[in-house]
Write a protein that holds these residues in place. Sequence first.
Motif, PDB file in Angstrom:
ATOM      1  N   GLY B 111       0.795  -1.229   0.000  1.00  0.00           N
ATOM      2  CA  GLY B 111       0.000   0.000   0.000  1.00  0.00           C
ATOM      3  C   GLY B 111       0.819   1.266   0.000  1.00  0.00           C
ATOM      4  N   LYS B 114       3.612   1.798  -4.802  1.00  0.00           N
ATOM      5  CA  LYS B 114       4.538   1.333  -5.837  1.00  0.00           C
ATOM      6  C   LYS B 114       3.811   1.053  -7.143  1.00  0.00           C
ATOM      7  N   SER B 115       2.725   0.313  -7.057  1.00  0.00           N
ATOM      8  CA  SER B 115       1.983   0.001  -8.285  1.00  0.00           C
ATOM      9  C   SER B 115       1.405   1.266  -8.895  1.00  0.00           C
ATOM     10  N   THR B 116       1.007   2.188  -8.028  1.00  0.00           N
ATOM     11  CA  THR B 116       0.468   3.456  -8.520  1.00  0.00           C
ATOM     12  C   THR B 116       1.523   4.193  -9.336  1.00  0.00           C
TER      13      THR B 116
HETATM   14  N1  LIG Z   1      -8.726   2.879  -7.085  1.00  0.00           N
HETATM   15  C1  LIG Z   1      -8.298   3.283  -5.886  1.00  0.00           C
HETATM   16  N2  LIG Z   1      -9.069   4.086  -5.114  1.00  0.00           N
HETATM   17  C2  LIG Z   1      -8.633   4.502  -3.918  1.00  0.00           C
HETATM   18  N3  LIG Z   1      -7.453   4.189  -3.391  1.00  0.00           N
HETATM   19  C3  LIG Z   1      -6.643   3.401  -4.099  1.00  0.00           C
HETATM   20  C4  LIG Z   1      -7.017   2.899  -5.377  1.00  0.00           C
HETATM   21  N4  LIG Z   1      -6.006   2.140  -5.846  1.00  0.00           N
HETATM   22  C5  LIG Z   1      -5.047   2.157  -4.895  1.00  0.00           C
HETATM   23  N5  LIG Z   1      -5.425   2.910  -3.850  1.00  0.00           N
HETATM   24  C6  LIG Z   1      -4.640   3.175  -2.646  1.00  0.00           C
HETATM   25  O1  LIG Z   1      -3.378   3.694  -3.001  1.00  0.00           O
HETATM   26  C7  LIG Z   1      -2.382   3.192  -2.141  1.00  0.00           C
HETATM   27  C8  LIG Z   1      -1.241   2.664  -2.945  1.00  0.00           C
HETATM   28  O2  LIG Z   1      -1.637   1.503  -3.638  1.00  0.00           O
HETATM   29  P1  LIG Z   1      -0.632   0.649  -4.523  1.00  0.00           P
HETATM   30  O3  LIG Z   1      -1.413  -0.389  -5.222  1.00  0.00           O
HETATM   31  O4  LIG Z   1       0.179   1.570  -5.341  1.00  0.00           O
HETATM   32  O5  LIG Z   1       0.283  -0.018  -3.399  1.00  0.00           O
HETATM   33  P2  LIG Z   1       1.565  -0.934  -3.592  1.00  0.00           P
HETATM   34  O6  LIG Z   1       2.711  -0.167  -3.085  1.00  0.00           O
HETATM   35  O7  LIG Z   1       1.637  -1.433  -4.974  1.00  0.00           O
HETATM   36  O8  LIG Z   1       1.264  -2.116  -2.589  1.00  0.00           O
HETATM   37  P3  LIG Z   1       1.551  -3.697  -2.755  1.00  0.00           P
HETATM   38  O9  LIG Z   1       2.922  -3.911  -2.270  1.00  0.00           O
HETATM   39  O10 LIG Z   1       0.564  -4.294  -1.833  1.00  0.00           O
HETATM   40  O11 LIG Z   1       1.340  -4.061  -4.173  1.00  0.00           O
HETATM   41  C9  LIG Z   1      -3.058   2.152  -1.242  1.00  0.00           C
HETATM   42  O12 LIG Z   1      -3.218   2.710   0.033  1.00  0.00           O
HETATM   43  C10 LIG Z   1      -4.385   1.901  -1.876  1.00  0.00           C
HETATM   44  O13 LIG Z   1      -5.356   1.713  -0.885  1.00  0.00           O
END
Ligand SMILES: Nc1ncnc2c1ncn2[C@@H]1O[C@H](COP(=O)(O)OP(=O)(O)OP(=O)(O)O)[C@@H](O)[C@H]1O
Lengths: 293, 313
Positions: B111, B114-116
Amino acid sequence: MASLPKASQKATPPAYRSTSERPSTVGLVAEGFREIASRRRLIRYLVQADMKKKGANTVLGNVWWVIDPLMLMIVYVVLVTVITQRPQPDYPLFIFSAILPWKWFTSTVSDAVTSVTGQERLIKQLHFPKLVLPVASTFSGVTSFVFGLIPLGLLLVLFYSDRITPYLLLIPVVAFVQLVLSMGLAIGVSAVNVFYRDLGNAIRHFLRLWFYLSPALYSAEQISSLGVDDPTITFLFGLNPFTILFESYRNVIYAGTPPMWGPLLALLAVSVAITCLATWGFKRLEPAFAKVL
Amino acid sequence: MTAPTTPGAAEAGTPGAVPPAPTRPEAVGFDGLPTATPPPAPDPAADLPSVIEVRDLGIRYSLRLTRKNTLRNTFINMFRKREGPKEFWALRHVDFDLVQGQSLAVIGPNGAGKSTLLQVLAGILTPSEGGVIVRGQVSSLLTLGAGFDQDLTGRENILLAGAFLGMDHREVLDRLEPIIEFADLGEFIDAPIKTYSSGMRARLGFSIATSVDPDVLLLDEVLATGDAIFRAKSKARILELVRSAKAIVLVTHDMGWVTEFCNRAMLIEKGAVIANGEPADVVAIHLEHAEEAKRAKLEQIRRYGGEAPKLAR
Ligand SMILES: Nc1ncnc2c1ncn2[C@@H]1O[C@H](COP(=O)(O)OP(=O)(O)OP(=O)(O)O)[C@@H](O)[C@H]1O
Ligand SMILES: [Mg+2]
């Protein structure tokens, strides 16, 4: 794998992506149309996939596309004959010439509603012009109309051969106007459904009401005779796009007369305007799709 | 499958700036597969063109719109005062550059955003604040096989995926045979995708996604798919892409991959960049933070009298 040719270097300009810059309204619409034009093959694949799916999941396959409108016709013929006792002459043909385009229209709109939301996963993983999705469902709707022309031909040849006229060749002209209209509506509803997921329900009810308010089971003349003393009724009725479309289909299929050229042309202009407006709205909302889905 | 790459071949296109790559040692890595040393970091003195520029990037999610919204709810909410936060910044004030020849590992807790970040670089999300420049063709292997149509055969899905990726038709036809050969699904390639096992689906997805030779390669935890044989094959393929791409951004939770593939690393926590630099240093900070978080959790458990805190229902 290493010897694969290098992917085509479509000179992608190093675009600075930010919210500060936003293309003009005309620029957005033009961009949308360009995207559709440049992704023709993708749209074709999507249409083929959709046809395959619809055909593959039923026992009789595409045969249903021929049987469905005929069944619907029989239901309405029985219903209307029982209720009014005095239907139009050759009523089955009268009603079939409206059922066929209407079935096409409703299936297009209801498919389009979920066309963007149905590709949720892909939209979050890949950058591509989302406009291709409603456009593809518009075109795959055409197939249901084309298959429906088979029972129409049978009906004409077997029972109403005296109603066969060269005007039948104008069916594609009327259908084209309907295609442009449904394209605009499809693009619009697919974008709105991303934000309001129950739009499909609302639209189903709306479409049913629209059908009964359009001259499908009855003729436009019957309505104008109702509105002799109230011209606004006739006027409002004439604004309904499906008054123009149904009457035009009926002219060329049933009455053997030319379509209503004037109103049809006006409807075409309005439909083009709706399509441009919907494309603009779609492009404005598109950046939010990946976040909301 | 893999034509041997002569050392330094990948860098041959860069005029004189990068020293020839050292010959890779034939070592065996943590997962029993041959390892590779990361490509040498480009000389900072040389003025290489930056491939990715990220400036004060911010991504905001509107929580109002994200909840499964309906006409009905909107109508009801018009008469009711709404509570709760309106928006959420998944990334804020992110700044970094990536020059040619760099491969960046992005690490951080779940969370973190990173994916964002990868979605922004791939053009899927538009920045809410700031902006990004990505020079060259991008390939995003965010998740494999996302666009597969269940009713189409494997072969038809390759054509469909190619069209979605925006490849020329001729190009897709050229790549069809190599993709099928790499996925190695036998006669199942002409069966509908719905008859595939999840591993087979991942194999096909991987083969399609890596068939493009991008300038910028984005990878999000896609490396652990398939059985052992396919994993070895896909690892070799990734290494090949790493060598030929201009820049790579790799998201992973596996610290082995970070030191093995990347010459730079970036730690993201709660949407902000915490550290950015040498992989070993950044990994150390990340592990330290993870350790701290674990200790805090243990402390919490002790305070609840030896019982794990109950999950809120
Ligand atoms: N469509 C959405 N609407 C609201 N919040 C979102 C949405 N997509 C992601 N988030 C939030 O954005 C934050 C970052 O999400 P992200 O998917 O980038 O995390 P990550 O670093 O890839 O995590 P992981 O290691 O679990 O893959 C999270 O807190 C998530 O709840
Ligand atoms: Mg993630």
